[in-house]
Scaffold this motif. Structure first.
Motif, PDB file in Angstrom:
ATOM      1  N   LEU A  47       0.822  -1.210   0.000  1.00 56.79           N
ATOM      2  CA  LEU A  47       0.000   0.000   0.000  1.00 56.79           C
ATOM      3  C   LEU A  47       0.860   1.265   0.000  1.00 56.79           C
ATOM      4  O   LEU A  47       0.548   2.255   0.663  1.00 56.79           O
ATOM      5  N   GLY A  48       1.938   1.195  -0.733  1.00 56.19           N
ATOM      6  CA  GLY A  48       2.828   2.343  -0.838  1.00 56.19           C
ATOM      7  C   GLY A  48       3.906   2.402   0.211  1.00 56.19           C
ATOM      8  O   GLY A  48       4.829   3.224   0.118  1.00 56.19           O
ATOM      9  N   ILE A  49       3.803   1.563   1.249  1.00 55.62           N
ATOM     10  CA  ILE A  49       4.822   1.538   2.301  1.00 55.62           C
ATOM     11  C   ILE A  49       6.042   0.783   1.788  1.00 55.62           C
ATOM     12  O   ILE A  49       5.934  -0.361   1.350  1.00 55.62           O
ATOM     13  N   GLN A  50       7.186   1.411   1.875  1.00 52.89           N
ATOM     14  CA  GLN A  50       8.385   0.893   1.233  1.00 52.89           C
ATOM     15  C   GLN A  50       8.911  -0.381   1.895  1.00 52.89           C
ATOM     16  O   GLN A  50       9.309  -1.325   1.223  1.00 52.89           O
ATOM     17  N   GLU A  51       8.950  -0.410   3.221  1.00 60.52           N
ATOM     18  CA  GLU A  51       9.444  -1.569   3.960  1.00 60.52           C
ATOM     19  C   GLU A  51       8.420  -1.935   5.038  1.00 60.52           C
ATOM     20  O   GLU A  51       8.572  -1.553   6.200  1.00 60.52           O
ATOM     21  N   PRO A  52       7.386  -2.657   4.685  1.00 62.16           N
ATOM     22  CA  PRO A  52       6.286  -2.913   5.629  1.00 62.16           C
ATOM     23  C   PRO A  52       6.691  -3.641   6.898  1.00 62.16           C
ATOM     24  O   PRO A  52       6.169  -3.333   7.981  1.00 62.16           O
ATOM     25  N   ALA A  53       7.591  -4.602   6.802  1.00 64.12           N
ATOM     26  CA  ALA A  53       7.993  -5.349   8.004  1.00 64.12           C
ATOM     27  C   ALA A  53       8.716  -4.436   8.988  1.00 64.12           C
ATOM     28  O   ALA A  53       8.426  -4.449  10.195  1.00 64.12           O
ATOM     29  N   SER A  68      12.040   6.133  12.568  1.00 63.61           N
ATOM     30  CA  SER A  68      12.229   4.851  11.889  1.00 63.61           C
ATOM     31  C   SER A  68      10.978   4.471  11.105  1.00 63.61           C
ATOM     32  O   SER A  68      11.068   3.974   9.974  1.00 63.61           O
ATOM     33  N   ILE A  69       9.814   4.699  11.704  1.00 62.39           N
ATOM     34  CA  ILE A  69       8.552   4.427  11.007  1.00 62.39           C
ATOM     35  C   ILE A  69       8.441   5.271   9.753  1.00 62.39           C
ATOM     36  O   ILE A  69       8.096   4.776   8.667  1.00 62.39           O
ATOM     37  N   ILE A  70       8.731   6.561   9.891  1.00 65.77           N
ATOM     38  CA  ILE A  70       8.629   7.476   8.753  1.00 65.77           C
ATOM     39  C   ILE A  70       9.617   7.096   7.655  1.00 65.77           C
ATOM     40  O   ILE A  70       9.264   7.047   6.461  1.00 65.77           O
ATOM     41  N   TYR A  71      10.835   6.808   8.048  1.00 68.73           N
ATOM     42  CA  TYR A  71      11.873   6.483   7.065  1.00 68.73           C
ATOM     43  C   TYR A  71      11.576   5.188   6.328  1.00 68.73           C
ATOM     44  O   TYR A  71      11.696   5.110   5.105  1.00 68.73           O
ATOM     45  N   HIS A  72      11.169   4.155   7.064  1.00 68.89           N
ATOM     46  CA  HIS A  72      10.903   2.876   6.409  1.00 68.89           C
ATOM     47  C   HIS A  72       9.597   2.894   5.615  1.00 68.89           C
ATOM     48  O   HIS A  72       9.394   2.042   4.756  1.00 68.89           O
ATOM     49  N   SER A  73       8.733   3.863   5.926  1.00 64.64           N
ATOM     50  CA  SER A  73       7.524   4.014   5.119  1.00 64.64           C
ATOM     51  C   SER A  73       7.848   4.610   3.761  1.00 64.64           C
ATOM     52  O   SER A  73       7.290   4.212   2.741  1.00 64.64           O
ATOM     53  N   ARG A  74       8.744   5.584   3.772  1.00 68.65           N
ATOM     54  CA  ARG A  74       9.128   6.244   2.515  1.00 68.65           C
ATOM     55  C   ARG A  74      10.520   6.814   2.669  1.00 68.65           C
ATOM     56  O   ARG A  74      10.769   7.666   3.518  1.00 68.65           O
ATOM     57  N   ASP A  75      11.404   6.350   1.827  1.00 72.85           N
ATOM     58  CA  ASP A  75      12.807   6.722   1.899  1.00 72.85           C
ATOM     59  C   ASP A  75      13.071   7.992   1.103  1.00 72.85           C
ATOM     60  O   ASP A  75      13.071   7.980  -0.128  1.00 72.85           O
ATOM     61  N   ASP A 134      16.290   9.566  10.554  1.00 70.06           N
ATOM     62  CA  ASP A 134      16.268   8.235  11.161  1.00 70.06           C
ATOM     63  C   ASP A 134      17.639   7.865  11.691  1.00 70.06           C
ATOM     64  O   ASP A 134      17.775   7.400  12.828  1.00 70.06           O
ATOM     65  N   TYR A 135      18.671   8.083  10.888  1.00 73.18           N
ATOM     66  CA  TYR A 135      20.030   7.747  11.309  1.00 73.18           C
ATOM     67  C   TYR A 135      20.476   8.618  12.473  1.00 73.18           C
ATOM     68  O   TYR A 135      21.102   8.130  13.423  1.00 73.18           O
ATOM     69  N   TYR A 136      20.173   9.912  12.406  1.00 75.25           N
ATOM     70  CA  TYR A 136      20.588  10.814  13.474  1.00 75.25           C
ATOM     71  C   TYR A 136      19.884  10.476  14.790  1.00 75.25           C
ATOM     72  O   TYR A 136      20.506  10.498  15.861  1.00 75.25           O
TER      73      TYR A 136
END
Length: 341
Positions: free
Chosen positions: A103-109, A155-162, A170-172
């Motif tokens: 559903l558009g989420i880049q990394e769902p797991a 982390s949620i935001i980053y893995h949802s869309r890079d 996310d890294y910081y």
């Protein structure tokens, strides 16, 4: 004499942090997106598909996917599928493995596991707030919970869309959480209560963090270097807690072993990040499994910190050896709360 010893140890650990973070060598990555096959595929898609200005599905537009992104996504999976069928090596693209979206989420797991990790920090906030106000570590533990929540939100935001911005944040934030764990760990292990010493240690950690982020932001955003720096800081923290466990083995036999168990589990989980592999079914990779494993580790560590805080608070308030029966009676609400975990 004790004050000078504490200061010398602080300078030793801070010097190690600064030297290792600043001098860690960079590591190259992501050859998939630089391959000629990928570049040719993307150019062909742009000229044949995107030139017609197609309308993407709503869920893709919600996560700001563009036609160019679709070309890159489809080309990446075409090349990856061919590599799998031909028993060839699977490559990363733009610093990431080829994942299947949901559903558009880049990394769902990773998104799901990040949500659960953030929830664990939030779940323990009420218990941290119930710690006695005079206990010197209470405010630092509360900050730790908020720092943890912040790191998992990004982390949620980053893995949802890079995006470059979400990746950096996310890294910081992850680096901040790891370094802050070392910060409060030193305060707890060395029983640092003096405001001047605490301020000095905070300044040293802040300097190390700003140096790290400045290198990534202004010089080179290097994936390998960032992972190595975080592992080094995390290992320093682990070694400190192992030393604490050994030194308190006979004083507190009921719980002194818990940090060693936690460190062992962390090391096993960290091996997932170090020995990375392509995602299973295009969804679950080593990084996602790392996020899965930390859900339990967060709960385990909070349980120890809370038990340790109540033991130390009771000892300080009574100024004598702990009465375990009375302590367990006073702690019955905590035990009921933690029973689910």
């Amino acid at each position: 004499m004790i004050s000078m010893l504490v200061k010398s140890k602080l300078f030793l650990f801070s010097s190690i942090i600064l030297l290792l973070i600043i001098s860690s060598p960079p590591v190259l990555s992501s050859i998939g997106d630089r391959s000629e096959e990928f570049q040719t595929c993307v150019k062909t898609c742009l000229s044949t598909v995107c030139s017609q200005n197609p309308t993407l599905p709503l869920h893709l537009r919600f996560f700001a996917w563009t036609c160019e992104d679709e070309c890159k996504y489809n080309c990446m999976h075409e090349i990856t599928d061919h590599a799998i069928h031909s028993n060839q090596e699977i490559h990363q693209y733009y610093g990431k493995w080829p994942f299947h979206r949901l559903l558009g989420i880049q990394e769902p797991a990773s998104v799901l596991f990040s949500v659960l990790n953030g929830y664990m920090h939030y779940r323990y906030l009420p218990l941290l707030k119930r710690l006695p106000d005079p206990y010197y570590m209470k405010k630092f533990y509360l900050i730790y919970a908020y720092v943890g929540i912040n790191s998992w939100i990004w982390s949620i935001i980053y893995h949802s869309r890079d995006f470059p911005l979400t990746e950096k944040l996310d890294y910081y934030s992850a680096g901040l959480a790891i370094l802050y764990s070392l910060f409060y760990g030193v305060l707890r292990i060395f029983q640092i209560r003096n405001l001047q010493q605490t301020t000095l240690w905070a300044f040293i950690c802040l300097t190390a963090y700003v140096s790290h982020v400045s290198y990534l932001h202004f010089i080179k955003f290097d994936y390998g270097y960032n992972i190595l720096a975080n592992v080094i800081v995390g290992m320093l923290n682990n070694l400190l807690w192992i030393g604490w466990s050994i030194s308190h083995w006979y004083k507190r036999p009921d719980d002194a072993w818990k940090p060693i168990v936690c460190v062992t589990l962390i090391l096993l989980a960290m091996s997932l990040e170090i020995f990375d592999f392509p995602p299973w079914w295009g969804i679950v990779d080593a990084h996602a499994l790392w996020h899965l494993s930390t859900i339990y580790l967060i709960a385990y560590w909070y349980n120890f910190l809370l038990e340790d805080a109540r033991i130390e608070s009771f000892r300080e308030s009574k100024g004598k050896k702990i009465d375990r029966t009375k302590f367990k009676t006073n702690n019955i609400k905590l035990e009921k709360f933690l029973h689910w975990y």
